[in-house]
Scaffold this active site. Structure first.
Site, short mmCIF file in Angstrom:
data_model
loop_
_atom_site.label_atom_id
_atom_site.label_comp_id
_atom_site.label_asym_id
_atom_site.label_seq_id
_atom_site.Cartn_x
_atom_site.Cartn_y
_atom_site.Cartn_z
N ASP A 28 20.68 -14.08 -30.33
CA ASP A 28 19.38 -14.55 -30.78
C ASP A 28 19.31 -14.59 -32.31
O ASP A 28 19.91 -13.75 -32.98
CB ASP A 28 18.28 -13.62 -30.23
CG ASP A 28 16.90 -14.18 -30.42
OD1 ASP A 28 16.76 -15.41 -30.53
OD2 ASP A 28 15.95 -13.37 -30.45
N GLY A 29 18.57 -15.55 -32.84
CA GLY A 29 18.27 -15.56 -34.26
C GLY A 29 18.94 -16.63 -35.09
O GLY A 29 18.82 -16.61 -36.32
N TRP A 33 17.80 -17.28 -38.92
CA TRP A 33 18.83 -17.08 -39.95
C TRP A 33 18.86 -18.29 -40.88
O TRP A 33 18.92 -18.15 -42.10
CB TRP A 33 20.18 -16.89 -39.27
CG TRP A 33 21.33 -16.64 -40.19
CD1 TRP A 33 21.82 -15.43 -40.60
CD2 TRP A 33 22.17 -17.63 -40.81
NE1 TRP A 33 22.89 -15.59 -41.43
CE2 TRP A 33 23.14 -16.93 -41.59
CE3 TRP A 33 22.21 -19.02 -40.79
CZ2 TRP A 33 24.12 -17.60 -42.33
CZ3 TRP A 33 23.19 -19.68 -41.53
CH2 TRP A 33 24.12 -18.97 -42.28
N HIS A 45 23.16 -22.55 -35.87
CA HIS A 45 23.97 -22.66 -34.65
C HIS A 45 25.46 -22.73 -35.00
O HIS A 45 26.30 -22.14 -34.30
CB HIS A 45 23.55 -23.89 -33.86
CG HIS A 45 22.16 -23.81 -33.32
ND1 HIS A 45 21.69 -22.71 -32.64
CD2 HIS A 45 21.13 -24.70 -33.35
CE1 HIS A 45 20.44 -22.92 -32.27
NE2 HIS A 45 20.08 -24.12 -32.69
N LEU A 139 40.94 -10.29 -21.34
CA LEU A 139 39.48 -10.25 -21.43
C LEU A 139 38.92 -11.39 -20.60
O LEU A 139 39.47 -12.50 -20.63
CB LEU A 139 39.02 -10.40 -22.89
CG LEU A 139 37.53 -10.65 -23.14
CD1 LEU A 139 36.72 -9.37 -22.85
CD2 LEU A 139 37.26 -11.12 -24.57
N ARG A 196 21.06 -7.20 -27.74
CA ARG A 196 20.30 -8.35 -28.19
C ARG A 196 20.15 -8.28 -29.70
O ARG A 196 19.80 -7.24 -30.26
CB ARG A 196 18.91 -8.42 -27.55
CG ARG A 196 18.14 -9.65 -28.04
CD ARG A 196 16.95 -9.98 -27.20
NE ARG A 196 16.38 -11.26 -27.66
CZ ARG A 196 15.70 -12.10 -26.91
NH1 ARG A 196 15.51 -11.83 -25.64
NH2 ARG A 196 15.23 -13.22 -27.41
#
Length: 253
Positions: A28-29, A33, A45, A139, A196
């Protein structure tokens, strides 16, 4: 549920059995930003993709087995058309540019979310990425794209209802395990830790069933600033938690 604080102790990250097996992150953000820097949302993004790369590298370094990233929710379609188009292009670029490197590093890719409404070329990219990396074991990177937990649960219940209606399954056989097997995350462990970014403290329709017993850590930094140090601090908080799953603490037993 708590935030990171500078006074937290810092246990070593290599203590056997203390690290979370599965970490999920609500990224988020990006927009905030960019706004703070008088930049277009697309810049946020774009920097967010760099943070994704850092998070994956950190997960590999720390020995995390599963990393789930909430990249595009089923509600994000309501954003401006230009922004949605840019986000879709970022996914295309990620699939075309990053998947080969992730494959070389032993990362298995799994995409969760509703694919029925996605463009055919995106579905093809998703399927190719999953097929190419399906045998990797270093992973498992789970990307939640066009994902919403309520939609996921609805689709799972509909699938179960169809089986009951057809006689393939009786109503009495339906239980929590049945539901889990019909979720997008079937075969994956539930997240031990949900992080988050950007100071918000809510789930935003993310892994509602799966996070029933997850630990939560909220960080003030926006997602484009997420790095290995922030990841490590969140892991340290997790390692200090006493997870009881509804039971008593070890010291009380």
């Amino acid at each position: 549920m708590s935030r990171l604080s500078e006074g937290d102790a810092e246990p070593a990250l290599d203590v056997p059995g203390s690290l979370p097996r599965h970490v999920a992150i609500i990224m988020d953000g990006n927009g905030r930003w960019a706004k703070r820097r008088s930049l277009p949302r697309s810049a946020g993004h774009s920097q967010g993709v760099q943070a994704v790369r850092r998070a994956v590298s950190a997960a590999l370094d720390f020995g995390i087995q599963y990393l789930t990233l909430y990249s595009f929710s089923s509600e994000n379609w309501s954003r401006p058309k230009e922004e949605v188009g840019y986000l879709l292009d970022l996914l295309r670029r990620f699939a075309n540019r990053d998947v080969a490197e992730l494959h070389a590093r032993g990362v298995r890719i799994k995409i969760i979310g509703d694919r029925q409404t996605l463009a055919p070329d995106i579905v093809s990219l998703i399927e190719r990425s999953e097929e190419l990396t399906r045998n990797n074991e270093a992973l498992t990177l789970v990307v939640a794209f066009n994902y919403g937990a309520r939609d996921e649960l609805t689709r799972a219940v509909q699938a179960i209802a169809r089986k009951v209606e057809s006689g393939a399954l009786s109503a009495g056989e339906v239980n929590g395990v049945t539901l889990e097997r019909h979720l997008d995350t079937a075969g994956l462990p539930d997240p031990d830790l949900v992080i988050r970014t950007s100071g918000e403290q809510r789930l935003s329709n993310f892994l509602l069933w799966q996070s029933a017993y997850s630990e939560f850590v909220f960080v003030d930094e926006a997602w484009p600033d997420f790095d290995q140090d922030i990841f490590a601090a969140a892991l340290r908080q997790f390692m200090q938690r006493d997870r009881r799953f509804g039971g008593l603490a070890a010291s009380a037993s």
